[in-house]
Design an enzyme around this catalytic site. Structure first.
Site, short mmCIF file in Angstrom:
data_model
loop_
_atom_site.label_atom_id
_atom_site.label_comp_id
_atom_site.label_asym_id
_atom_site.label_seq_id
_atom_site.Cartn_x
_atom_site.Cartn_y
_atom_site.Cartn_z
N TYR A 288 36.55 54.22 45.26
CA TYR A 288 35.70 53.78 46.36
C TYR A 288 34.71 54.83 46.85
CZ TYR A 288 38.91 49.86 46.56
OH TYR A 288 39.65 48.76 46.23
N PRO B 121 35.65 42.64 49.39
CA PRO B 121 36.11 41.27 49.15
C PRO B 121 36.04 40.45 50.43
CG PRO B 121 37.99 42.71 49.49
CD PRO B 121 36.76 43.58 49.59
N HIS C 156 37.04 47.69 51.55
CA HIS C 156 38.28 47.64 50.78
C HIS C 156 39.05 48.97 50.69
CE1 HIS C 156 41.08 45.86 48.14
NE2 HIS C 156 40.30 45.38 47.21
N SER D 10 50.15 46.46 41.98
CA SER D 10 50.60 47.15 43.18
C SER D 10 51.67 48.19 42.86
CB SER D 10 51.16 46.14 44.18
OG SER D 10 51.72 46.81 45.30
N SER E 176 42.16 39.56 39.69
CA SER E 176 43.23 39.83 40.65
C SER E 176 43.83 38.51 41.12
CB SER E 176 42.69 40.59 41.86
OG SER E 176 43.73 40.93 42.75
N GLN E 177 45.16 38.49 41.16
CA GLN E 177 45.87 37.35 41.75
C GLN E 177 46.04 37.60 43.24
OE1 GLN E 177 50.04 34.87 41.22
NE2 GLN E 177 50.07 37.04 40.79
#
Length: 645
Positions: free
Chosen positions: A90, A103, A328, A444, A544-545
């Site tokens: 980032y 997002p 984010h 994660s 991404s889920q």
């Protein structure tokens, strides 16, 4: 360097001590790296890469030296990869935050009767935000625990504590993540954006917290003030939509004047931003609502009615288009989901407390933030507006609900829904492009102290074999052979998922080795300048889920100019996909990708129905691990893939 909070866990609920992120064995990472890339590059290039990797990993070589230094760093720090990862993912990135990084979560469409009805909704929402923040500050949020194969493992809660007390400050070469102390009196206000103007809404007046009716009263005042064209200020929110270096340069110009400096200071210390939007004039559907969340429709619509540096911006449109757009860097998607689901349940389950308000005379008029402008600043605003508009025109988005079946059908096949969907995404991409590419799926690693994410590399050799079986070799293979290839692909995906969520993925490890070499002022090792490494970090398919239990969905933009962003939300009877790409690329088209995805999902269902056979217990156990990764929600990969747009 970013400013990071380093405080020990507090309270009974956080008495556990989480382990540190492990440093994977060097040979294991190098072998996995070669295995991940062998089928994605040409044979000649692969052989060159293999020789470079072997040399890097040989006894007494550069790799062993860097590994030793990385192990030493691990001994001395809470989390050896956190700072490296945060900067690479980032803070070092120079692209504009809208679309490229931030997002959005799109709330259910609201049916407001009038403007006041939308303000009631906003006041109730902010009341819920204050209640949730109090739970965070008093450390009464229940600790998250892993589910599935490693059920019962507590997860790091640090990201929750950064939802409302952080701010991303732009820098010329690197941004800074500012973290305010929890419960700070400096954070007793929110910023309200209305008609591109910014107002300060104090939440504590005369040492008393405002009630919901008071908040509504103040919002009504703000709307009335915003309509006063004589006092209208230039749309300074546009500057935050620009590239990070451009915004940092503009900010330096602004702070030369004390009025601008004071306005910026108030914004940078706020709890959150509430954006009160006018009707957009767009036909309201899932795709248009998602676009308005991501970029506001540009300066011609709501794009200037934002402040993109603030991690939590709540948007309430008079036409019922509502949601949140997030900076984010402080937290992942699972934390955003937990917060927004709490708020949605609060909104529907907690009655609006519009009781007797404080006397209006006792409430000070909200302050309009003032700005001093010059011809040069006007030029900066104009340039920012034009760049935002180009980004708006370029984004190709398609929010699609696949209604043929949902995750319950997949579970009945004894398959992991996440692994199944990832394989379907590979099939869709292959059908569109005739090849597979480096793919990013966030994994994660919150089971470790200050854990954020690593990468699940979904474009496996097993996935390639399956997609070829469903396309190029379709006529020559039996259904049972195709089904075996499907199971091989799903097992490879779930096994990599387990590896990544247990801290043994390759991306963070390679990043750490690369950054250690830079700290030692070494010439960059050839493994990191090699064409294969560059390709490995060009994530043309970024996925991404982000599952939800209430009616809302997440979306984000592609991370490379010729790529796709694909966020998916598996529900019991349907699968929701938010697919983005750029019109400027001749290699991508969101509608074409969605069509290929639909076709592949139907073909995979038909194959399962025709060839449904029990799977080994080992494969079934592996598939359960994927639930630990639901909602990891970080979309941006390593720095090498940011080529700009």
């Amino acid at each position: 360097m970013p400013i990071l909070e380093r405080e020990p866990p507090k309270g009974r609920r956080e008495s556990y001590v989480l382990p540190k992120v492990p440093v994977p064995p060097l040979k294991q990472t190098l072998d996995m790296y070669l295995n991940c890339m062998k089928h994605l590059v040409k044979e000649e290039q692969y052989q060159k890469t293999k020789a470079i990797v072997v040399k890097f990993g040989e006894p007494g070589g550069t790799g062993e030296l860097l590994q030793k230094k990385l192990l030493e760093r691990s001994e001395k720090t809470y989390n050896w990869v956190y700072d490296y990862w945060l900067e690479d993912m980032y803070l070092n990135q120079r692209l504009a935050l809208p679309v490229n990084s931030n997002p959005a979560m799109v709330f259910p469409k609201q049916n407001f009767k009038d403007r006041k009805d939308s303000l009631r909704f906003a006041a109730h929402l902010i009341t819920g935000v204050l209640e949730y923040k109090e739970r965070i500050d008093t450390r009464v949020l229940p600790v998250d625990f892993a589910r599935g194969q490693l059920a019962g493992t507590p997860l790091c809660m640090k990201q929750y504590y950064r939802l409302f007390n952080t701010y991303r400050l732009p820098g010329h070469k690197r941004d800074t993540l500012i973290i305010h102390k929890p419960g700070s009196t400096e954070q007793e206000h929110i910023i309200v954006a209305c008609k591109n103007q910014f107002f300060v809404l104090d939440l504590v007046v005369n040492k008393k917290k405002l009630k919901e009716m008071d908040i509504l009263t103040q919002l009504e005042k703000i709307v009335k003030m915003a309509e006063n064209s004589e006092e209208r200020q230039p749309p300074f929110g546009l500057l935050t939509s620009d590239g990070r270096t451009e915004w940092a340069q503009a900010r330096e110009v602004l702070i030369k004047d004390s009025v601008n400096r004071e306005s910026l200071a108030v914004i940078e210390k706020c709890l959150c931003v509430l954006c009160l939007d006018n009707p957009s004039g767009m036909e309201v559907g899932d795709t248009s609502r998602a676009l308005l969340m991501l970029h506001g429709g540009g300066h011609e619509k709501m794009g200037a009615n934002r402040w993109y540096d603030k991690p939590m911006q709540f948007i309430v449109g008079e036409d019922g288009v509502c949601g949140t757009v997030c900076e984010h860097s402080p937290f992942e998607g699972i934390v955003l989901v937990a917060c927004t689901e709490y708020l949605m349940k609060f909104m529907t389950g907690s009655p609006s407390k519009m009781g007797r308000a404080t006397s209006v005379s006792e409430l000070p008029t909200p302050a309009r933030l003032l700005w001093k402008t010059t011809p040069h600043i006007q030029d900066l605003l104009k340039a920012s507006a034009e760049r935002l508009q180009r980004l708006v025109r370029d984004l190709d988005m398609d929010v699609h609900k696949f209604e043929v079946y949902g995750k319950e059908f997949i579970k009945k096949q004894k398959m992991s829904p996440d692994a199944y969907i990832q394989v379907a995404l590979q099939l869709a991409f292959y059908r569109c492009n005739g090849r597979l590419v480096s793919t990013y799926e966030s994994a994660s690693i919150r089971r470790f102290h200050e854990g954020r994410v690593d990468n699940i590399r979904s474009a496996t050799s097993e996935a390639l074999a399956f997609v070829k079986a469903m396309t190029d070799e379709k006529a020559s293979l039996s259904d049972s052979e195709k089904m075996k290839q499907l199971w091989d692909a799903i097992n490879a995906q779930t096994n990599y998922t387990i590896t990544a969520i247990t801290g043994l993925g390759i991306d963070n490890h390679l990043l750490g080795l690369r950054e250690i070499a830079q700290e030692l002022k070494m010439e960059r090792p050839e493994i990191f300048t090699d064409e294969t490494y560059v390709a490995s970090n060009q994530f043309i398919l970024s996925t991404s889920q982000v599952p939800t239990t209430v009616e809302m969905f997440c979306c984000y933009g592609p991370v490379v100019p010729n790529g796709y962003g694909c966020c998916y939300n598996p529900q019991s009877d349907h699968l929701l996909f938010s697919v983005t790409s750029f019109h400027g690329s001749t290699e991508t088209c969101s509608a074409v990708f969605i069509k290929a995805l639909d076709e592949g999902l139907v073909e995979m269902r038909d194959l399962c129905r025709k060839s449904n056979k029990p799977q080994s217990s080992a494969a079934l156990a592996a598939s359960k691990a994927v639930v630990n990764n639901q909602g990891a929600g970080s979309k941006l990969p390593s720095t090498l893939q940011k080529t700009g747009k």
